[in-house]
Scaffold this motif. Structure first.
Motif, PDB file in Angstrom:
ATOM      1  N   ARG A   1       0.841  -1.197   0.000  1.00 19.13           N
ATOM      2  CA  ARG A   1       0.000   0.000   0.000  1.00 19.13           C
ATOM      3  C   ARG A   1       0.879   1.250   0.000  1.00 19.13           C
ATOM      4  O   ARG A   1       2.039   1.214   0.356  1.00 19.13           O
ATOM      5  CB  ARG A   1      -0.900   0.023   1.232  1.00 19.13           C
ATOM      6  CG  ARG A   1      -1.923  -1.088   1.303  1.00 19.13           C
ATOM      7  CD  ARG A   1      -2.784  -0.892   2.538  1.00 19.13           C
ATOM      8  NE  ARG A   1      -3.925  -1.793   2.566  1.00 19.13           N
ATOM      9  CZ  ARG A   1      -3.890  -3.021   3.068  1.00 19.13           C
ATOM     10  NH1 ARG A   1      -2.767  -3.500   3.587  1.00 19.13           N
ATOM     11  NH2 ARG A   1      -4.961  -3.775   3.064  1.00 19.13           N
ATOM     12  N   GLY A   2       0.266   2.355  -0.363  1.00 22.20           N
ATOM     13  CA  GLY A   2       0.943   3.632  -0.287  1.00 22.20           C
ATOM     14  C   GLY A   2       1.655   3.980  -1.559  1.00 22.20           C
ATOM     15  O   GLY A   2       2.446   3.198  -2.081  1.00 22.20           O
TER      16      GLY A   2
ATOM     17  N   ARG B   1       6.389   5.177  -4.803  1.00 20.28           N
ATOM     18  CA  ARG B   1       6.290   5.587  -3.406  1.00 20.28           C
ATOM     19  C   ARG B   1       6.791   7.021  -3.229  1.00 20.28           C
ATOM     20  O   ARG B   1       7.366   7.602  -4.152  1.00 20.28           O
ATOM     21  CB  ARG B   1       7.075   4.602  -2.547  1.00 20.28           C
ATOM     22  CG  ARG B   1       6.393   3.236  -2.492  1.00 20.28           C
ATOM     23  CD  ARG B   1       7.268   2.199  -1.869  1.00 20.28           C
ATOM     24  NE  ARG B   1       6.490   1.048  -1.421  1.00 20.28           N
ATOM     25  CZ  ARG B   1       6.997  -0.145  -1.178  1.00 20.28           C
ATOM     26  NH1 ARG B   1       8.286  -0.356  -1.349  1.00 20.28           N
ATOM     27  NH2 ARG B   1       6.233  -1.133  -0.765  1.00 20.28           N
TER      28      ARG B   1
ATOM     29  N   CYS C   1      -6.303   0.068  -2.276  1.00 15.91           N
ATOM     30  CA  CYS C   1      -5.247   0.880  -1.676  1.00 15.91           C
ATOM     31  C   CYS C   1      -3.871   0.542  -2.228  1.00 15.91           C
ATOM     32  O   CYS C   1      -2.935   0.298  -1.471  1.00 15.91           O
ATOM     33  CB  CYS C   1      -5.246   0.740  -0.150  1.00 15.91           C
ATOM     34  SG  CYS C   1      -6.789   1.211   0.617  1.00 15.91           S
TER      35      CYS C   1
END
Length: 243
Positions: A98-99, A200, A238
């Motif tokens: 995620r992220g 990221r 997500c």
């Protein structure tokens, strides 16, 4: 090549891919998930199943060993119904990531210019805006960065409206390495797709969540000659990792 083997090849070319295991039975899937750490993603591993989600071949956010066993059985049953003749290598077990912001990158063969590298925004942006930049391969990291900066949605990567700035340098490095790999293997590989790539925040790099590689010999006959991945299949959860 199935997703696992495509990612292995890309990883050897210096492109960041997640740690993954192909499990040939439920016990092996549980062992892999225990080793990787929960939650995990399970995906069918088959070069004959280009669109895993449509075939019911993906399970996201699998939280424990019992859920792994249930998801493993469900995936195999779904794919058997959807594509009864498909060759199955096993079930891929991967970390649930995620992220970040999703991008896509790929290479296709042009009969005149040879390998053409493409980079664009992933997720919903890929479908709605078709926001991509293209150039003949190979490209340098500076050229790849210029391609990324040319995208309409680059402000999303550059911290628009309070978002964290994305690691576009790492994204450019991955695009350059993809283009170099494709150029070296231009006689053997017809198409490569990395979709999605999870970019990221600055300094944290990127990871290729899904990939597809089509050999020249099979391009005309494989259903994978369609777009390589349904954009944001992972992003719908997500920014995790599936197709």
């Amino acid at each position: 090549k199935n997703e696992f083997h495509a990612k292995q090849a890309l990883g050897q070319a210096g492109i960041d891919v997640p740690r993954e295991v192909i499990a040939t039975d439920a016990d092996a899937a549980v062992h892999a998930a225990d080793s990787i750490g929960y939650p995990v993603v399970l995906k069918i591993a088959s070069e004959d199943v280009a669109h895993k989600t449509e075939a019911g071949g993906v399970a996201l956010d699998v939280a424990d060993a019992q859920a792994v066993r249930e998801a493993h059985a469900r995936i195999l049953a779904n794919v058997a119904r959807h594509a009864p003749g498909a060759r199955i290598d096993g079930v891929l077990v991967a970390p649930m990531l995620r992220g970040g912001t999703e991008m896509i990158a790929g290479v296709s063969q042009d009969p005149v210019f040879g390998p053409i590298v493409m980079v664009g925004m992933g997720g919903i942006y890929a479908e709605v805006l078709n926001d991509v930049a293209v150039q003949t391969a190979p490209v340098t990291e500076d050229e790849a960065l210029a391609m990324i900066r040319s995208l309409k949605m680059f402000p999303i990567l550059d911290g628009a409206r309070g978002r964290p700035k994305a690691d576009v340098e790492a994204a450019a490095r991955s695009v350059a390495r993809l283009s170099e790999f494709a150029y070296r293997h231009r006689d053997d590989v017809a198409d490569i797709d990395m979709n999605p790539i999870l970019v990221r925040p600055e300094g944290q790099g990127v990871v290729v969540l899904d990939a597809l590689m089509i050999p020249r010999a099979t391009r005309a006959s494989t259903p994978a000659a369609e777009p390589a991945a349904e954009p944001a299949e992972q992003g719908q959860a997500c920014n995790s990792n599936n197709r």
